[in-house]
Every structure is written in C-alpha cells, then in structure tokens.
Design a protein around this motif. Structure first.
Motif, PDB file in Angstrom:
ATOM      1  N   TRP A   1       0.833  -1.207   0.000  1.00 31.07           N
ATOM      2  CA  TRP A   1       0.000   0.000   0.000  1.00 31.07           C
ATOM      3  C   TRP A   1       0.875   1.266   0.000  1.00 31.07           C
ATOM      4  O   TRP A   1       0.556   2.256  -0.638  1.00 31.07           O
ATOM      5  CB  TRP A   1      -0.927   0.010   1.233  1.00 31.07           C
ATOM      6  CG  TRP A   1      -1.933  -1.109   1.201  1.00 31.07           C
ATOM      7  CD1 TRP A   1      -2.300  -1.853   0.119  1.00 31.07           C
ATOM      8  CD2 TRP A   1      -2.674  -1.621   2.299  1.00 31.07           C
ATOM      9  NE1 TRP A   1      -3.241  -2.798   0.475  1.00 31.07           N
ATOM     10  CE2 TRP A   1      -3.490  -2.685   1.818  1.00 31.07           C
ATOM     11  CE3 TRP A   1      -2.736  -1.302   3.656  1.00 31.07           C
ATOM     12  CZ2 TRP A   1      -4.343  -3.411   2.640  1.00 31.07           C
ATOM     13  CZ3 TRP A   1      -3.590  -2.018   4.469  1.00 31.07           C
ATOM     14  CH2 TRP A   1      -4.392  -3.079   3.962  1.00 31.07           C
TER      15      TRP A   1
ATOM     16  N   ALA B   1       2.142   1.766  -3.393  1.00 27.79           N
ATOM     17  CA  ALA B   1       1.070   2.287  -4.253  1.00 27.79           C
ATOM     18  C   ALA B   1       0.860   3.777  -4.015  1.00 27.79           C
ATOM     19  O   ALA B   1       0.685   4.564  -4.950  1.00 27.79           O
ATOM     20  CB  ALA B   1      -0.232   1.522  -3.982  1.00 27.79           C
ATOM     21  N   PHE B   2       0.901   4.185  -2.736  1.00 28.40           N
ATOM     22  CA  PHE B   2       0.739   5.598  -2.380  1.00 28.40           C
ATOM     23  C   PHE B   2       1.874   6.440  -2.986  1.00 28.40           C
ATOM     24  O   PHE B   2       1.659   7.520  -3.545  1.00 28.40           O
ATOM     25  CB  PHE B   2       0.717   5.742  -0.858  1.00 28.40           C
ATOM     26  CG  PHE B   2       0.512   7.157  -0.394  1.00 28.40           C
ATOM     27  CD1 PHE B   2      -0.721   7.790  -0.570  1.00 28.40           C
ATOM     28  CD2 PHE B   2       1.530   7.858   0.222  1.00 28.40           C
ATOM     29  CE1 PHE B   2      -0.916   9.086  -0.141  1.00 28.40           C
ATOM     30  CE2 PHE B   2       1.341   9.157   0.645  1.00 28.40           C
ATOM     31  CZ  PHE B   2       0.121   9.760   0.471  1.00 28.40           C
TER      32      PHE B   2
ATOM     33  N   GLY C   1       1.408   6.865  -6.577  1.00 28.37           N
ATOM     34  CA  GLY C   1       0.391   7.890  -6.803  1.00 28.37           C
ATOM     35  C   GLY C   1       0.972   9.284  -6.707  1.00 28.37           C
ATOM     36  O   GLY C   1       0.679  10.165  -7.516  1.00 28.37           O
ATOM     37  N   LEU C   2       1.830   9.505  -5.696  1.00 34.36           N
ATOM     38  CA  LEU C   2       2.435  10.824  -5.516  1.00 34.36           C
ATOM     39  C   LEU C   2       3.388  11.177  -6.656  1.00 34.36           C
ATOM     40  O   LEU C   2       3.475  12.326  -7.078  1.00 34.36           O
ATOM     41  CB  LEU C   2       3.203  10.879  -4.191  1.00 34.36           C
ATOM     42  CG  LEU C   2       2.385  11.080  -2.920  1.00 34.36           C
ATOM     43  CD1 LEU C   2       3.314  11.093  -1.713  1.00 34.36           C
ATOM     44  CD2 LEU C   2       1.597  12.380  -2.976  1.00 34.36           C
ATOM     45  N   LEU C   3       4.098  10.162  -7.126  1.00 32.03           N
ATOM     46  CA  LEU C   3       5.125  10.422  -8.131  1.00 32.03           C
ATOM     47  C   LEU C   3       4.603  10.360  -9.559  1.00 32.03           C
ATOM     48  O   LEU C   3       5.321  10.731 -10.494  1.00 32.03           O
ATOM     49  CB  LEU C   3       6.270   9.397  -7.977  1.00 32.03           C
ATOM     50  CG  LEU C   3       7.037   9.488  -6.659  1.00 32.03           C
ATOM     51  CD1 LEU C   3       8.040   8.355  -6.547  1.00 32.03           C
ATOM     52  CD2 LEU C   3       7.747  10.828  -6.543  1.00 32.03           C
ATOM     53  N   SER C   4       3.365   9.923  -9.734  1.00 29.12           N
ATOM     54  CA  SER C   4       2.860   9.784 -11.097  1.00 29.12           C
ATOM     55  C   SER C   4       2.758  11.152 -11.764  1.00 29.12           C
ATOM     56  O   SER C   4       2.370  12.125 -11.135  1.00 29.12           O
ATOM     57  CB  SER C   4       1.484   9.107 -11.082  1.00 29.12           C
ATOM     58  OG  SER C   4       0.586   9.925 -10.376  1.00 29.12           O
TER      59      SER C   4
ATOM     60  N   VAL D   1      -5.378   3.606  -2.256  1.00 25.81           N
ATOM     61  CA  VAL D   1      -4.247   4.386  -1.747  1.00 25.81           C
ATOM     62  C   VAL D   1      -3.515   5.070  -2.889  1.00 25.81           C
ATOM     63  O   VAL D   1      -3.081   6.231  -2.782  1.00 25.81           O
ATOM     64  CB  VAL D   1      -3.301   3.465  -0.939  1.00 25.81           C
ATOM     65  CG1 VAL D   1      -1.992   4.180  -0.624  1.00 25.81           C
ATOM     66  CG2 VAL D   1      -3.974   3.039   0.356  1.00 25.81           C
ATOM     67  N   LEU D   2      -3.395   4.356  -4.030  1.00 28.53           N
ATOM     68  CA  LEU D   2      -2.754   4.939  -5.212  1.00 28.53           C
ATOM     69  C   LEU D   2      -3.506   6.190  -5.675  1.00 28.53           C
ATOM     70  O   LEU D   2      -2.919   7.249  -5.916  1.00 28.53           O
ATOM     71  CB  LEU D   2      -2.723   3.902  -6.345  1.00 28.53           C
ATOM     72  CG  LEU D   2      -2.202   4.384  -7.692  1.00 28.53           C
ATOM     73  CD1 LEU D   2      -0.703   4.610  -7.632  1.00 28.53           C
ATOM     74  CD2 LEU D   2      -2.525   3.389  -8.784  1.00 28.53           C
TER      75      LEU D   2
ATOM     76  N   GLY E   1      -3.019   9.066  -3.389  1.00 25.89           N
ATOM     77  CA  GLY E   1      -1.735   9.723  -3.644  1.00 25.89           C
ATOM     78  C   GLY E   1      -1.833  10.700  -4.794  1.00 25.89           C
ATOM     79  O   GLY E   1      -1.311  11.818  -4.734  1.00 25.89           O
ATOM     80  N   ILE E   2      -2.533  10.301  -5.872  1.00 21.91           N
ATOM     81  CA  ILE E   2      -2.685  11.190  -7.031  1.00 21.91           C
ATOM     82  C   ILE E   2      -3.480  12.434  -6.652  1.00 21.91           C
ATOM     83  O   ILE E   2      -3.149  13.554  -7.040  1.00 21.91           O
ATOM     84  CB  ILE E   2      -3.367  10.429  -8.187  1.00 21.91           C
ATOM     85  CG1 ILE E   2      -2.422   9.336  -8.703  1.00 21.91           C
ATOM     86  CG2 ILE E   2      -3.754  11.377  -9.320  1.00 21.91           C
ATOM     87  CD1 ILE E   2      -3.052   8.397  -9.717  1.00 21.91           C
TER      88      ILE E   2
END
Lengths: 179, 268
Positions: free
Chosen positions: A17, A20-21, A24-27, B23-24, B27-28
């Motif tokens: 997780w 995955a987080f 998400g931040l780095l995408s 969670v992904l 984050g976005i």
C-alpha cells in the motif's frame, strides 16, 4: 498464485500500500494549461488542443492579462492581451471617441515589417462593417505563441476603415510599439 | 482442502488490491491538490517576460466610482503635492488642478519620433482611473496618439480618500522634423479602468445599475458580430439620449473632465 499472495504477512500488505501511495504521488500529472484549464486551444496547437491562431479569445475561453498599460489613437483605446494559459496574444480596442463610430484594429506580426495580421472591425470586415456606440469594444482574433513579436494597432472613424490597419517600423503609425 | 483455501483467500486478495488501488488514487489526489496551490512554471515564465516588457505591470481592478469628499480631497491633494516634489526631484515639475484632481508633469523630453513625459494624478476614490484623452501640440504637429505606461499605483483604501497614479506618456507619432522647443500638453479626461475580460457586463452593472435606476435608466449588455458593450435599455421619455449617455459615462465609466493644460519647453 492467489494462495501465495493471500498468505503474505500483514506488513507486506502495508508495504504494498505504501508503494502504491508513493506511485500515486510520483505519477506525472497532465499540464494544467494544456488539458485541465478551461481554454480550448493552445499556441499553434499541441496535439491535445487545436491552434489558437485566428480564433476568438472569448469563444476559446482564453483570459487575457489586464495590465495597467494601454495605447490611445484616433479615438480608440487599445490593450495588448496575453494569455499564458492559451499561449496566445490579441488586442482589445474600445471606441473611446465619445460618439458612434466604426472601430477597428489589428494584431500584426511576422518579419521585420509585421506584414501578417489578425484584424477585426465592428460589425465585420468591410464592406459589412457597422459603427458601434461609444464605449463599445472589439477584439482581434488571436496570434498563437506569446513569444511572437507583435504590434497592436487600432483606430475609430466616421467611415469604414480599410483593413489591415496600422503602420510598420520605424513610425508604427496607429500602433503601440512592438511587444 | 486447496479449493477451500482458494475460495476463502480470494476475497482477502481482492481486498488487499482494492485498498492498494484506493491508496494509489489517494496519492494522485494529494499531488493534484498540491499542484493546484503552486504557480505553473509556464505562468512564471510568462510573468517574467511580461515584467521585462512592461514598465511596472501591476494588475489593476476597477471598483465602483465613489463620491469624493471635497474637503478631505483638497487636504490630501496639498499633502500629496508636497510629497510629489520630494519624490520627483526633476527641476521642471508643473502642477495643475481641475475638477478636484491634481496633475503634475515632469521629465519631458523629445527623442527621435517620441515625446516622453511623466505625469502623476490623483485617484478620487477607491478605483483606478486612466487618462482617456490627451493631446500634444508640438510645433505644427497635433497628436493624440500615445502609449500609457504605468510607473506606480496607490489605490485609495476607501471612499473619501484619494489615491495616486504615475505614468510615462509616450507620444510615438512625432513625424515632424520641427525643432520647436515649446509644447502644450492637454489632458482632456479620465475614466475608470475597464473591467477584466469576460467580466465587463457583470461589473458595469455592479458599478451603476442601482444609481442609474434612480434616474429611471436601465442598462443591458449588448453584443453583436465582433463587438459588445453596455446599452441604455430604457430611459424616461423627458430625458434625451444625450443626457442618458452623459449619466452613463459619469456613473458607469467614471468620466472626469479636465482639461489639465501644461506649457513647457524641451531640449532637443
């Protein structure tokens, strides 16, 4: 495989997780000016949005910066407009003459003598032009790319104004200097 | 045994993956929220470019015309005139007062086909007024073509107080080879700055709809092929169109007439 993944330890799941987080931040996010803004065009086109060249800034939802500088000529008041969101420039022209008049202007660009142009006249290009009341305004179509050097030219008249309007260097008759 | 294990573990697996996906996305979302609060690099570049091409690109917002308090205006004018002399150490500072507005003129010069002059003037309320008409007489030449470049802007904080605006005027159509050293500059009238693009109708109505209604005038936003503006929709029968337009100019467009006239000489 399901059995193997399902059997993994709880902090292995937490690790997944967290990864995955982080993903998400780095995408990468799409550039707001190109796809998430209200603007419907960009510069000379960028693959996602069409070119702004020759289009109406209002229709294309391009908001121009409103600085404190302007130009007066022949009963007209001109503002240069730049939209970084649309990567485009244009000119607003207001009939400031105190009377109903034909009102026209051009955003000129290209080469040493600015021999290309985007022009407007109240009511339409000649011979369809119409005079407009005092304090009414018109704006030229856009020139794509804010880095393009341009002249803003405009005037008012009691008769139809021939287009394109405005001079060239070195006198720039009827035009604010290059910007 | 194996079948039992798989069926009980599948929901557990999907739960793990679903949480991971959530969670992904979270984050976005967090990143998007952070991105919204920062200025895009392209915008910063555009602002920097603009700063290099404009004298002082202060964005201005027009606000409703306020009634000026004549007494406090006169008092503030005298104090601002004193500070002006100190701020502008030019030897040829000239001053004029008309219609309660003080203008000062300084730093005038002729360079090639340009005639430059610095002006400062009072803003009679919490708004920003532009010079909307000016004429330069220079030898045989008479020109009203000029570029207004803002130097400084101090908006009055509230009604009854005055602000101050300074600008460089560039008359860029000096086509004569005239070597006359004398000139006359006539500042004809001021008007409130126009609203930002796309907000003209809303702001013009906000400025004057109520005040004009007291005179029996109603406004409407008007547009046609390639133009737009404010039109007088209704007016009292006994009022002429010119009278209605005069009120519109004064109340909505904030028109203040001069003239402020200056005579001087320039070293060519």
């Amino acid at each position: 495989m399901f059995a193997q993944i399902s059997a993994m330890h709880s902090y292995t799941r937490i690790f997944i997780w967290t990864i995955a987080f982080a993903i998400g931040l780095l995408s990468p996010l799409p550039r707001q000016s190109e796809t998430l803004g209200d603007n419907l065009c960009y510069g000379l086109g960028n693959g996602q949005l069409p070119s702004c060249q020759g289009l109406n800034p209002s229709t294309m939802k391009c908001d121009g910066a409103n600085w404190g500088n302007y130009y007066l000529n022949g009963g007209a008041k001109l503002w240069r407009r730049t939209s970084s969101e649309c990567n485009a420039k244009w000119t607003n022209i207001i009939n400031n003459s105190g009377a109903t008049r034909y009102t026209a202007g051009c955003t000129k660009y290209g080469g040493m003598y600015y021999d290309q142009y985007q022009c407007v006249e109240s009511g339409g290009w000649p011979p369809n032009s119409q005079p407009i009341p005092n304090s009414y305004q018109v704006f030229t179509p856009m020139v794509g790319l804010t880095a393009t050097p341009t002249l803003s030219c405009g005037t008012t008249s009691t008769s139809i104004i021939s287009l394109p309007y405005g001079g060239s260097p070195p006198l720039y008759l009827g035009c604010a200097g290059a910007w | 045994m194996k079948t039992q294990t798989s069926s009980s573990q599948k929901p557990n697996l999907f739960f793990t993956l679903a949480i991971g996906l959530a969670v992904l996305l979270f984050g976005i979302v967090i990143k998007s929220a952070l991105a919204d609060t920062s200025t895009p690099v392209s915008e910063q570049v555009a602002q920097a470019e603009s700063a290099t091409t404009s004298a002082l690109p202060v964005p201005v917002e027009a606000v409703p015309l306020a009634q000026s308090d004549q007494a406090s205006l006169t008092e503030a004018q005298s104090s601002s005139a004193q500070s002006e002399s100190i701020e502008n150490p030019a030897t040829q500072v000239k001053s004029q007062v008309a219609n309660g507005i003080e203008f000062t003129l300084s730093n005038y010069s002729r360079v090639a086909n340009h005639f430059f002059v610095d002006v400062c003037y009072d803003l009679p309320g919490p708004g920003v007024w532009d010079i909307n008409g000016a004429t330069l007489l220079y030898g045989p030449l008479r020109t009203s073509s000029l570029e207004f470049r803002e130097i400084s802007l101090q908006v009055a904080p509230e009604a009854g107080q005055i602000g101050r605006r300074c600008a460089n005027l560039d008359f860029n159509q000096i086509t004569t080879s005239e070597t006359s050293k004398t000139f006359t500059l006539i500042i004809e009238w001021l008007g409130l700055t126009e609203p930002p693009d796309g907000e003209e109708c809303k702001e013009y109505l906000a400025r004057g709809e109520a005040a004009l209604a007291q005179h029996g005038i109603t406004l409407q936003c008007d547009s046609g092929p390639g133009y737009f503006g404010m039109a007088i929709a209704n007016k009292p029968d006994q009022m002429t169109q010119a009278e209605a337009e005069h009120l519109l100019a004064k109340i909505v467009y904030g028109r203040i007439d001069g003239p402020w006239t200056f005579n001087g000489t320039v070293e060519k």
